[in-house]
Design an enzyme around this catalytic site. Structure first.
Site, mmCIF file in Angstrom:
data_model
loop_
_atom_site.group_PDB
_atom_site.id
_atom_site.type_symbol
_atom_site.label_atom_id
_atom_site.label_comp_id
_atom_site.label_asym_id
_atom_site.label_seq_id
_atom_site.Cartn_x
_atom_site.Cartn_y
_atom_site.Cartn_z
ATOM 1 N N ARG A 277 0.855 -1.180 0.000
ATOM 2 C CA ARG A 277 0.000 0.000 0.000
ATOM 3 C C ARG A 277 0.895 1.235 0.000
ATOM 4 O O ARG A 277 2.024 1.208 0.483
ATOM 5 C CB ARG A 277 -0.900 0.015 1.228
ATOM 6 C CG ARG A 277 -1.834 -1.189 1.341
ATOM 7 C CD ARG A 277 -2.636 -1.141 2.633
ATOM 8 N NE ARG A 277 -3.573 -2.253 2.729
ATOM 9 C CZ ARG A 277 -3.304 -3.430 3.285
ATOM 10 N NH1 ARG A 277 -2.098 -3.643 3.835
ATOM 11 N NH2 ARG A 277 -4.214 -4.385 3.331
ATOM 12 N N HIS A 384 -3.220 3.450 -6.558
ATOM 13 C CA HIS A 384 -3.613 2.149 -6.005
ATOM 14 C C HIS A 384 -3.747 1.085 -7.090
ATOM 15 O O HIS A 384 -3.692 -0.114 -6.791
ATOM 16 C CB HIS A 384 -4.928 2.279 -5.239
ATOM 17 C CG HIS A 384 -5.158 1.181 -4.254
ATOM 18 N ND1 HIS A 384 -4.360 1.003 -3.141
ATOM 19 C CD2 HIS A 384 -6.083 0.192 -4.196
ATOM 20 C CE1 HIS A 384 -4.787 -0.042 -2.448
ATOM 21 N NE2 HIS A 384 -5.836 -0.552 -3.069
ATOM 22 N N ARG A 387 -0.918 -1.409 -7.197
ATOM 23 C CA ARG A 387 -1.066 -2.548 -6.278
ATOM 24 C C ARG A 387 -2.024 -3.593 -6.863
ATOM 25 O O ARG A 387 -1.761 -4.791 -6.789
ATOM 26 C CB ARG A 387 -1.574 -2.032 -4.935
ATOM 27 C CG ARG A 387 -1.968 -3.095 -3.910
ATOM 28 C CD ARG A 387 -2.310 -2.402 -2.605
ATOM 29 N NE ARG A 387 -3.090 -3.223 -1.719
ATOM 30 C CZ ARG A 387 -2.596 -4.091 -0.829
ATOM 31 N NH1 ARG A 387 -1.286 -4.279 -0.773
ATOM 32 N NH2 ARG A 387 -3.379 -4.775 -0.031
ATOM 33 N N HIS A 410 -3.716 -9.001 3.509
ATOM 34 C CA HIS A 410 -5.161 -9.014 3.716
ATOM 35 C C HIS A 410 -5.520 -9.947 4.866
ATOM 36 O O HIS A 410 -4.944 -11.024 5.004
ATOM 37 C CB HIS A 410 -5.887 -9.472 2.447
ATOM 38 C CG HIS A 410 -5.781 -8.496 1.317
ATOM 39 N ND1 HIS A 410 -6.323 -7.242 1.378
ATOM 40 C CD2 HIS A 410 -5.186 -8.589 0.106
ATOM 41 C CE1 HIS A 410 -6.072 -6.601 0.250
ATOM 42 N NE2 HIS A 410 -5.384 -7.389 -0.541
ATOM 43 N N TYR A 419 -8.459 -7.750 -5.502
ATOM 44 C CA TYR A 419 -7.351 -7.177 -6.251
ATOM 45 C C TYR A 419 -6.860 -8.070 -7.379
ATOM 46 O O TYR A 419 -5.837 -7.800 -7.979
ATOM 47 C CB TYR A 419 -6.192 -6.868 -5.288
ATOM 48 C CG TYR A 419 -6.583 -5.852 -4.256
ATOM 49 C CD1 TYR A 419 -6.505 -4.498 -4.527
ATOM 50 C CD2 TYR A 419 -7.077 -6.246 -3.019
ATOM 51 C CE1 TYR A 419 -6.882 -3.556 -3.594
ATOM 52 C CE2 TYR A 419 -7.461 -5.298 -2.076
ATOM 53 C CZ TYR A 419 -7.345 -3.957 -2.372
ATOM 54 O OH TYR A 419 -7.734 -3.031 -1.441
#
Length: 449
Positions: A277, A384, A387, A410, A419
């Site tokens: 992140r 983002h 990622r 996570h 994701y």
């Protein structure tokens, strides 16, 4: 008239000829009806109703339920253990949609903070949520953020602008740099078109966020005995589907990095190939990077609230504490970056402001990335998305769901799956592998059972 005792509660006739009812709870607390009654039967019915609620376990302290939602919500927020950014988000949402009267579609306003807990019913929540949906949609339909580029450059980059320049055989401008007089004259001849505006969205995300917060507050109120049941029971309210984010190709990564400030080039590569992140990546210092092992120790993240740096805190969840390994080619890039841009000392930030060595906060990174994405013609990209794309690359490389969950920090497999993105090429490869079974069907072993 003397008090008439009963198996539960008592009633008495007052000098005014009206009837009063009261009862005591098992802990000895005495409660008197909030009003008197015309008849003895009405008083008896009130006591019977209170007794029934106690037996069913649905009785609520009448004095506690007189507390306003605003008082309870503020107390709830002050006693919750929340990350600083989450607390700031909750405070903003409550101030915007609950502590402020919201115009109702049918007229009037709905002020959730002013409602007593005892009046917090499903119809009341439904009316409030409908008002929030309408107000959020109206707010979102207004003009969104404007493109900060020169209006002539925006026009030249549009379909009408490109067609006009081609017709006049004018060389299109580069993504950055000074505009030629010919381009400016063509823009003026076209009527000096202004920068177009765009809607911010549907407002649904804001409505679902505040609904989820209010639902959590009411759930605690049920546990505290202020509510019989959670009134936030509107079907599918508070549920939102994350939009499919674009994939950043490896070619895009190189182009984005090339258009970033020199001290941030390696950050683009690292964001993709590590999957960290942004708050984790820009919290890395020399002590948390092992170039020989090719690993990053993730145990803290930046705390940035409304563009201001407030120090460091733990990662987003317990699963965020992890060690992430990076590919050799990224190790080489990171080694060169540290040599050229990172200050000495174990506490020196890997990615820092060139002038002070201090942290790079969201607005600085966002502005630099906005210029880079515009330069490569991918204005829809967000930081983002790097990622997101890293998770897709890891999945294509054969990572299992559990490995993805660990690598990207996570707490649940469901969060990790958000994701991952399917691509047409990957689907074609899967189809070709499946076609191999057409010539020779796979042997299925039947297990007796």
């Amino acid at each position: 008239m003397p008090t008439q005792n009963r198996s539960f509660g008592s009633i008495r006739r007052l000098p005014s000829k009206r009837w009063q009812a009261r009862y005591s709870t098992p802990d000895g607390t005495r409660y008197t009806a909030p009003h008197t009654f015309d008849t003895k039967r009405d008083a008896n019915d009130w006591l019977a109703d209170a007794r029934t609620k106690m037996l069913r376990g649905s009785w609520v302290d009448p004095t506690a339920s007189a507390t306003t939602f605003g008082t309870y919500a503020d107390d709830w927020l002050s006693t919750r253990t929340l990350a600083p950014r989450t607390r700031d988000l909750y405070r903003y949402q409550l101030d915007r949609w609950a502590d402020t009267p919201v115009p109702a579609p049918g007229g009037g306003t709905v002020h959730l903070y002013a409602l007593e807990m005892g009046h917090l019913t499903l119809p009341a929540i439904r009316r409030w949520y409908g008002a929030v949906l309408a107000a959020a949609a109206a707010s979102a339909s207004t003009a969104g953020p404007r493109d900060r580029r020169n209006p002539a450059r925006v026009w030249a980059d549009s379909d009408p602008g490109r067609a006009a320049l081609a017709a006049e055989q004018i060389t299109p401008p580069r993504p950055t740099g000074r505009l030629s007089p010919a381009v400016l004259d063509a823009w003026t001849a076209a009527g000096s078109p202004p920068i177009p505006t765009r809607p911010r969205g549907t407002g649904h995300r804001q409505a679902t966020q505040i609904y989820g917060i209010v639902r959590a507050i009411c759930a605690t109120a049920v546990d505290d005995g202020l509510l019989n049941a959670n009134p936030c029971r509107i079907p599918r309210a508070g549920i939102t589907r994350a939009a499919e984010r674009p994939i950043v190709t490896t070619a895009d990564v190189h182009e984005l990095a090339a258009n970033m400030p020199e001290h941030l080039c390696a950050a683009v590569h690292l964001a993709v190939w590590s999957g960290l992140r942004a708050s984790e990546l820009f919290a890395l210092d020399r002590s948390r990077v092992d170039l020989d092992a090719g690993s990053l120790r993730v145990d803290r993240s930046q705390i940035v609230i409304r563009g201001k740096f407030h120090g460091y805190g733990p990662p987003k969840s317990d699963a965020g504490n992890r060690v992430v390994h990076i590919p050799p080619h990224v190790v080489a890039m990171l080694r060169d970056h540290i040599r050229d841009h990172t200050r000495p000392g174990r506490s020196a930030l890997i990615f820092a402001r060139p002038d002070t060595g201090g942290p790079i906060v969201d607005p600085v990174r966002t502005r630099a990335f906005a210029k880079a994405r515009a330069a490569i013609g991918r204005p829809e990209l967000r930081w983002h998305d790097l990622r997101h794309s890293g998770a897709t690359l890891a999945a294509h490389a054969g990572a299992t769901p559990r490995e993805l969950q660990h690598r990207f920090g996570h707490s649940t497999a469901a969060a990790a799956s958000i994701y991952q993105h399917a691509t047409a090429q990957r689907d074609r490869e899967l189809a070709h592998r499946m076609a191999g079974y057409a010539a020779e069907p796979p042997q299925l072993r039947v297990v007796a059972g």
